[in-house]
Design an enzyme around this catalytic site. Structure first.
Site, mmCIF file in Angstrom:
data_model
loop_
_atom_site.group_PDB
_atom_site.id
_atom_site.type_symbol
_atom_site.label_atom_id
_atom_site.label_comp_id
_atom_site.label_asym_id
_atom_site.label_seq_id
_atom_site.Cartn_x
_atom_site.Cartn_y
_atom_site.Cartn_z
ATOM 1 N N ASP A 114 0.861 -1.177 0.000
ATOM 2 C CA ASP A 114 0.000 0.000 0.000
ATOM 3 C C ASP A 114 0.903 1.234 0.000
ATOM 4 O OD1 ASP A 114 -2.394 1.520 0.356
ATOM 5 O OD2 ASP A 114 -3.222 -0.171 1.457
ATOM 6 N N ASP A 216 -3.049 4.524 -2.336
ATOM 7 C CA ASP A 216 -4.108 5.084 -1.502
ATOM 8 C C ASP A 216 -4.541 6.474 -1.991
ATOM 9 O OD1 ASP A 216 -5.522 4.704 1.129
ATOM 10 O OD2 ASP A 216 -4.525 6.600 1.558
ATOM 11 N N GLU A 258 -6.335 4.125 -6.119
ATOM 12 C CA GLU A 258 -7.658 4.272 -5.510
ATOM 13 C C GLU A 258 -8.171 5.661 -5.840
ATOM 14 O OE1 GLU A 258 -9.765 4.098 -1.083
ATOM 15 O OE2 GLU A 258 -7.894 5.176 -1.364
ATOM 16 N N HIS A 332 -11.365 -3.033 3.204
ATOM 17 C CA HIS A 332 -11.299 -2.685 4.626
ATOM 18 C C HIS A 332 -12.069 -1.413 4.969
ATOM 19 C CE1 HIS A 332 -8.477 -0.151 2.616
ATOM 20 N NE2 HIS A 332 -8.350 0.580 3.701
ATOM 21 N N ASP A 333 -12.586 -0.709 3.966
ATOM 22 C CA ASP A 333 -13.359 0.514 4.211
ATOM 23 C C ASP A 333 -14.854 0.287 3.996
ATOM 24 O OD1 ASP A 333 -11.056 2.046 4.646
ATOM 25 O OD2 ASP A 333 -10.862 2.553 2.520
HETATM 26 C C1 NOJ Z 1 -8.229 5.249 1.936
HETATM 27 C C2 NOJ Z 1 -7.964 4.046 2.799
HETATM 28 O O1 NOJ Z 1 -8.468 2.915 2.158
HETATM 29 C C3 NOJ Z 1 -8.603 4.327 4.134
HETATM 30 O O2 NOJ Z 1 -8.632 3.200 4.968
HETATM 31 C C4 NOJ Z 1 -7.873 5.468 4.772
HETATM 32 O O3 NOJ Z 1 -8.506 5.828 5.984
HETATM 33 C C5 NOJ Z 1 -7.846 6.688 3.844
HETATM 34 N N1 NOJ Z 1 -7.519 6.360 2.497
HETATM 35 C C6 NOJ Z 1 -6.805 7.666 4.324
HETATM 36 O O4 NOJ Z 1 -5.544 7.123 4.089
#
Ligand code: NOJ
Length: 561
Positions: A114, A216, A258, A332-333
């Site tokens: 990541d 990210d 992302e 994970h989000d």
């Molecule tokens: C996206 C990540 O997937 C998330 O988990 C994170 O909180 C934010 N970016 C900030 O890095």
């Protein structure tokens, strides 16, 4: 309803594409904190991951996307990095990571790291120097503004995790900008020295033998905060092209960006091959379909299959000849997919297999999020003190202050909080679900004694076996890896249907997204006698124009015409 001939245009032949290893590979995302704890401290770690590589090799995945394992104060569970070249002690050492890279490679699995470079941690040495003096070179690595005339923050911009986007630093008498929490100051990509540091760090990791980067919130790096342009700002693509030139060119790695803002209008700017930026992007239009248009994720709206299909098919069409898709339903989000899109009770197993079939039969590189391969479900916490995620906790404070009832907020969080996907991986029915011999950092899901790897794998109809089969099909069949996608029945609110075509091969995919039997009426030219590739119920070979599907049934049939 009468069945008709479809009027889909005859698919054109795709231009020749250079094949890369990741075109047929499936990714597997590990959230290290919750995957496997080898030393009983309640937190997952790298030796724990190494101990489970056999599980992943068995599944057949081609690479692991490892959520951050770098040194970090863990305000955002590692998405706040204090040293990009060191490992968080609770996760292990650099030597452990080197061992993971090499043991995974021996099993044919790459490690994708990541890359979190929109922001660092406020405890990074750069930020410590930056906040100590305006004259430090690192001061320019971050985004600073003077106080407003008369004092106070420069303006009213808000942070995504709640509160103002500005935090005051006494020593330099300035505010710094943070899109996320105050512990995550944004890096200033306009500064060439900062960009060179990032490129150098990326090369350092690639030289250790990793297989690529998941980047990210990469769409934020070109931001222009004075214009309040955050996503896809004017310098985003020049910065990505520079990164490609400086770091990526000439290496057979995979890069996945992302982007929460990318649209069909901008998608190919990132991933058209000749632009030399990224290989693919995680885009979220199908996810946003499940959010309330004004109130956002903590007030989700009921799932709407028609909108969901529209979003996915739009991207299939976009990447028909150019670019590539990163396919996912959860991470994970996001909430657990069986809970969000289907049924995590009575029909859980078929729901899990149906969602897998749909995603893995599309064109792109699919990602499996840990636990998805055994149909793990949302956490269903009852109290706010069971949650750990700062986004959920901050929004709770915020919304309660605005008069939202705690039960109402918890109902939204039960559906959409990031912690739903962060409860420990359920390996077996023993203590701590086999995740840890200690006390896990976040509660284990209360259904771990019924839903776990040991239980699922002992079932001949297991969800795991279904995933393993889908992963293999992508490796083996060109039509699944590269075939063009043709949507069917776009207006059905119950059935997702599409075909994939390559040369004389055609795959028909059907999925019932409801808990009811559904009569399906197919265009005549999609029917015939084929070979069942995958099925959640009885194997289907003969496809008639009128067929009936069981609750959450799914299948794919291959025809050769
Ligand atoms: C996206 C990540 O997937 C998330 O988990 C994170 O909180 C934010 N970016 C900030 O890095």
């Amino acid at each position: 309803m009468s069945c008709q001939k479809s009027h889909a245009p005859a698919p054109a032949e795709a231009p020749e594409r250079l094949e890369h290893w990741w075109h047929r590979a499936t990714g597997y995302q590990i959230y290290p904190r919750s995957f496997a704890d080898s030393n009983g401290d309640g937190v997952g770690d790298i030796p724990g991951i190494i101990g489970k590589l056999v599980h992943l090799a068995d599944l057949g995945v081609g690479f692991i996307w490892l959520s951050p394992i770098y040194a970090s104060p863990m305000v955002d569970n590692g998405y706040d990095i204090s040293d990009y070249r060191a490992i968080a002690p609770e996760y292990g050492t650099l030597a452990d990571l080197d061992r993971l890279i090499s043991e995974a490679r021996d099993l044919g699995i790459g490690i994708v790291m990541d890359l979190v470079v929109n922001h660092s941690s406020s405890l990074h040495a750069w930020f410590k120097a930056a906040r100590a003096s305006r004259d430090a070179p690192e001061h320019g690595y971050y985004i600073w503004r003077e106080a407003a005339p008369g004092g106070g923050p420069p303006d009213d911009q808000e942070a995504v995790f709640g509160g103002p986007a500005w935090t005051w630093v006494e020593e330099v008498q300035r505010y710094y900008f943070h899109y996320f929490s105050p512990a995550q100051p944004d890096l200033n990509w306009q500064n060439p020295a900062l960009r060179a540091e990032v490129h150098d760090m990326m090369r350092w990791w690639l030289d250790r033998g990793i297989a690529g980067f998941r980047m990210d919130v990469i769409s934020l790096i070109g931001k222009d905060i004075d214009q309040r342009i955050y996503e896809e700002g004017p310098d985003l693509h020049p910065f990505l092209q520079e990164m490609h030139r400086e770091v990526i060119a000439g290496r057979e790695i995979v890069t996945i960006g992302e982007s929460w803002s990318v649209s069909p209008e901008t998608g190919l700017l990132y991933c058209a091959q000749e632009r030399k930026e990224l290989d693919m992007v995680f885009e979220f239009s199908h996810i946003r379909e499940g959010w309330h248009p004004e109130l956002g994720k903590f007030a989700p709206k009921p799932f709407d299959l028609v909108g969901f299909k529209r979003a996915l098919f739009e991207w299939q069409e976009l990447t028909r000849h150019e670019g590539w898709n990163a396919l996912f339903l959860t991470n994970h989000d996001l909430p657990r997919q069986v809970s969000f899109y289907a049924d995590d009770g009575k029909h859980r197993r078929n729901s899990a297999r149906m969602l897998a079939t749909v995603l893995h039969m599309l064109k792109g590189t699919p990602f499996i999020y840990q636990g998805e391969e055994i149909g793990m479900t949302n956490a269903r916490f009852e109290r706010i003190d069971q949650y750990r995620d700062l986004e959920t906790l901050n929004h709770f404070e915020d919304q309660i202050a605005r008069g939202v009832a705690p039960e109402e907020f918890i109902a939204g969080a039960n559906r959409n909080s990031r912690d739903n996907a962060r409860t420990p991986m359920q390996w077996d029915a023993g203590h701590g679900a086999g995740f840890s011999t200690g006390t896990p950092w976040i509660e284990v899901n209360s259904n771990a004694d019924q839903i776990n790897v040991a239980q699922d794998r002992s079932d001949p109809e297991s969800i795991f076996a279904h995933y393993r089969h889908l992963v293999r099909l992508r490796r083996e069949l060109d039509v699944i890896a590269f075939g063009e996608t043709e949507p069917l029945l776009p207006d059905s609110s119950a059935i997702m249907a599409f075909q994939r075509r390559l040369g004389s091969a055609r795959v028909l995919v059907l999925a019932n997204f409801t808990a009811n039997r559904q009569a399906v009426c197919l265009p005549l030219d999609t029917c015939g006698e084929g070979r069942c590739l995958v099925s959640s119920h009885r194997a289907r070979r003969r496809i008639d124009p009128d067929l009936e599907m069981a609750p959450f049934e799914s299948f794919a049939v291959l025809f050769d015409s």
